[in-house]
Every structure is written in structure tokens, then in C-alpha cells.
Motif scaffolding. Structure first.
Motif, mmCIF file in Angstrom:
data_model
loop_
_atom_site.group_PDB
_atom_site.id
_atom_site.type_symbol
_atom_site.label_atom_id
_atom_site.label_comp_id
_atom_site.label_asym_id
_atom_site.label_seq_id
_atom_site.Cartn_x
_atom_site.Cartn_y
_atom_site.Cartn_z
ATOM 1 N N MET A 218 0.839 -1.190 0.000
ATOM 2 C CA MET A 218 0.000 0.000 0.000
ATOM 3 C C MET A 218 0.880 1.248 0.000
ATOM 4 O O MET A 218 1.891 1.285 0.698
ATOM 5 C CB MET A 218 -0.838 -0.013 1.281
ATOM 6 N N GLU A 219 0.523 2.258 -0.815
ATOM 7 C CA GLU A 219 1.347 3.469 -0.824
ATOM 8 C C GLU A 219 0.577 4.721 -1.205
ATOM 9 O O GLU A 219 -0.538 4.642 -1.726
ATOM 10 C CB GLU A 219 2.562 3.288 -1.729
ATOM 11 N N LYS A 220 1.187 5.842 -0.905
ATOM 12 C CA LYS A 220 0.593 7.140 -1.202
ATOM 13 C C LYS A 220 1.724 8.065 -1.657
ATOM 14 O O LYS A 220 2.818 8.011 -1.090
ATOM 15 C CB LYS A 220 -0.016 7.675 0.104
ATOM 16 N N ARG B 226 7.338 8.604 -2.355
ATOM 17 C CA ARG B 226 6.405 7.513 -2.066
ATOM 18 C C ARG B 226 6.424 7.220 -0.567
ATOM 19 O O ARG B 226 7.493 7.003 0.005
ATOM 20 C CB ARG B 226 6.812 6.224 -2.802
ATOM 21 N N VAL C 275 5.289 4.332 1.740
ATOM 22 C CA VAL C 275 4.922 2.947 1.458
ATOM 23 C C VAL C 275 4.760 2.147 2.752
ATOM 24 O O VAL C 275 5.567 2.292 3.684
ATOM 25 C CB VAL C 275 6.030 2.276 0.597
ATOM 26 N N THR D 243 4.816 -1.723 4.196
ATOM 27 C CA THR D 243 5.112 -3.125 3.890
ATOM 28 C C THR D 243 5.076 -3.914 5.196
ATOM 29 O O THR D 243 5.103 -3.333 6.284
ATOM 30 C CB THR D 243 6.519 -3.303 3.266
ATOM 31 N N ARG E 190 9.471 4.316 3.916
ATOM 32 C CA ARG E 190 8.776 3.034 4.013
ATOM 33 C C ARG E 190 8.586 2.618 5.464
ATOM 34 O O ARG E 190 9.513 2.758 6.270
ATOM 35 C CB ARG E 190 9.665 2.001 3.306
ATOM 36 N N GLU F 239 -2.386 -3.480 9.441
ATOM 37 C CA GLU F 239 -3.770 -2.988 9.327
ATOM 38 C C GLU F 239 -3.965 -1.642 10.028
ATOM 39 O O GLU F 239 -4.654 -0.762 9.516
ATOM 40 C CB GLU F 239 -4.756 -4.038 9.842
ATOM 41 N N ALA G 41 -2.388 0.908 7.749
ATOM 42 C CA ALA G 41 -3.155 1.063 6.506
ATOM 43 C C ALA G 41 -4.375 1.955 6.751
ATOM 44 O O ALA G 41 -4.686 2.850 5.963
ATOM 45 C CB ALA G 41 -3.566 -0.306 5.971
ATOM 46 N N GLU G 42 -5.022 1.729 7.871
ATOM 47 C CA GLU G 42 -6.185 2.538 8.254
ATOM 48 C C GLU G 42 -5.773 4.013 8.424
ATOM 49 O O GLU G 42 -6.419 4.919 7.903
ATOM 50 C CB GLU G 42 -6.740 1.945 9.566
ATOM 51 N N LEU H 47 -3.143 5.494 7.155
ATOM 52 C CA LEU H 47 -2.675 6.075 5.877
ATOM 53 C C LEU H 47 -3.857 6.582 5.060
ATOM 54 O O LEU H 47 -3.758 7.605 4.378
ATOM 55 C CB LEU H 47 -1.874 5.042 5.071
ATOM 56 N N GLY H 48 -4.974 5.872 5.147
ATOM 57 C CA GLY H 48 -6.188 6.296 4.452
ATOM 58 C C GLY H 48 -6.720 7.636 4.950
ATOM 59 O O GLY H 48 -7.493 8.289 4.259
#
Ligand code: AR6
Length: 175
Positions: A1-3, A9, A11, A13, A156, A166, A169-170, A172-173
Motif C-alpha cells: 500500500m502506498e501514497k 512515495r 509505502v 510493507t 517506508r 492494518e 493502513a487505516e 494512511l487512508g
């Protein structure tokens, strides 16, 4: 997942940070720089004794600050040692955690290290709740990237396990 943030970037991982092929990897150290378990133990084991020899010369690192050493046998060129706060639920916890990230970024930029891998600081032995830490970490890195514009190709996170991935990721959104 990245932005993408500017040209950099950001990222996420999952894996072992000692295997990262970035120019710098960040260590979750303690303020006496004496080594320990978790990421710190893994980095010194994989990188060899040269890293500890330089840590001894430096001596110490206050919470929220960062110092730089050789990466010994690791693929990275340099290890940046930073000290996150021991979580106590105090108002200064997020400030100190954000400082640990931003001072590590500034040190990497100063040394011309264009790719940097971070672990999830403070969320192991130091007990910082993952969701709260992820939010602070990603916000701090976003600001660090914006402040040091054009200095980084990739920043990264190398997260240990699915729960950490997770949580990040949450977060980052949301940035
Ligand atoms: N790669 C990536 N992440 C890892 C790895 C690895 N090889 N090993 C553990 N993690 P911690 P802290 C994750 O305890 O909380 C040390 O003894 C782990 O699952 O390494 O900042 C130091 O000497 C957790 O999510 O660092 C200090 O005394 C995260 O990395 C103290 O621990 C951070 O866990 C620092 O505690």
C-alpha cells in the motif's frame, strides 16, 4: 500500500526491517543506546558489532531525538537510532513520538539518504497503542516529507505482523 506525497512515495510493507534495501533504516533504540530486544536486538544481531561500537562513542540519545551510525553488515548505508517515548498516556507522548519520527527524517535528509525504512516506534516494549501510534507516525512522516521536499524518493514502514499493517493502513487512508 502506498501514497504519493509530492515526489516521495510513502509505502507500507510487512516484514523484517533488517532485510530492508533502503539507504537508511531506523532503529527503535533506548536512550542509553545499549541495545535490547525487538527491532534494536535484530538490527545489532544482523548488522554486527560495528554498530554498537559507534553507539558507545555517541553515548546516549534523549527521547524524541535521533543519532546516526554505520549500518555494519546490513544492506543499508546507515542506521538512524531514535528513541520513542515509553507510553504512559500523558499529553507529551504523541509529541515525543512525532519528534522521534521527524528528527529521524531530518537526519536522513541531512545525510543525503533518499530512501528510509521505519519500524513502528514505541509499539513493542514501550507499550504505545498501535492505532494511536499509527496516526501520530503517519502524520509526522507526511510533515517530514513536506518539510524536506525533494530530499526523499521513498519513506517506508516495515511492519511486523498483520495487526500493525492494518493499523497503519487505516491511518494512511486518513492523512
Ligand atoms: N522488523 C520490523 N519490526 C519489528 C521487528 C523487526 N525485525 N522486531 C520487532 N518489530 P520494539 P519499542 C516491531 O519493542 O516499543 C528495545 O529493547 C514490534 O512488533 O522493537 O520502541 C530497545 O532497546 C513493534 O511493533 O521497540 C528499547 O529499550 C515495533 O517493532 C525498547 O525495546 C517496536 O517494538 C524500545 O521499544
Amino acid at each position: 500500500m502506498e501514497k504519493l506525497i509530492g515526489q516521495t512515495r510513502l509505502v507500507l510493507t510487512q516484514g523484517d526491517i533488517t532485510q530492508a534495501d533502503t539507504e537508511a533504516i531506523v532503529n527503535a533504540a533506548n536512550s542509553r543506546l545499549v541495545g535490547g530486544g525487538g527491532v534494536d536486538g535484530a538490527i545489532h544481531r544482523a548488522g554486527g558489532p560495528e554498530i554498537m561500537a559507534e553507539c558507545r562513542k555517541i553515548g546516549s540519545c534523549p527521547t524524541g531525538e535521533a543519532v546516526i551510525t554505520t549500518a555494519g553488515r546490513l544492506k543499508a548505508k546507515k542506521v538512524i537510532h531514535t528513541v520513542g517515548p515509553i507510553y504512559r498516556g500523558r499529553p507529551e507522548d504523541p509529541r515525543l513520538l512525532a519528534s522521534a519520527y521527524s528528527n529521524s527524517m531530518d537526519l536522513a535528509a541531512k545525510h543525503g539518504l533518499r530512501t528510509v525504512a521505519f519500524p513502528s516506534l514505541s509499539t513493542g516494549a514501550y507499550g504505545y497503542p498501535l492505532d494511536a501510534a499509527a496516526k501520530v507516525a503517519l502524520q509526522a512522516l507526511k510533515q517530514g516529507i513536506e518539510k524536506n521536499s525533494d530530499k526523499f524518493d521513498e519513506v517506508r514502514f516495515v511492519l511486523f505482523g498483520k495487526d500493525a499493517f492494518e493499523a497503519y493502513a487505516e491511518a494512511l487512508g486518513r492523512i
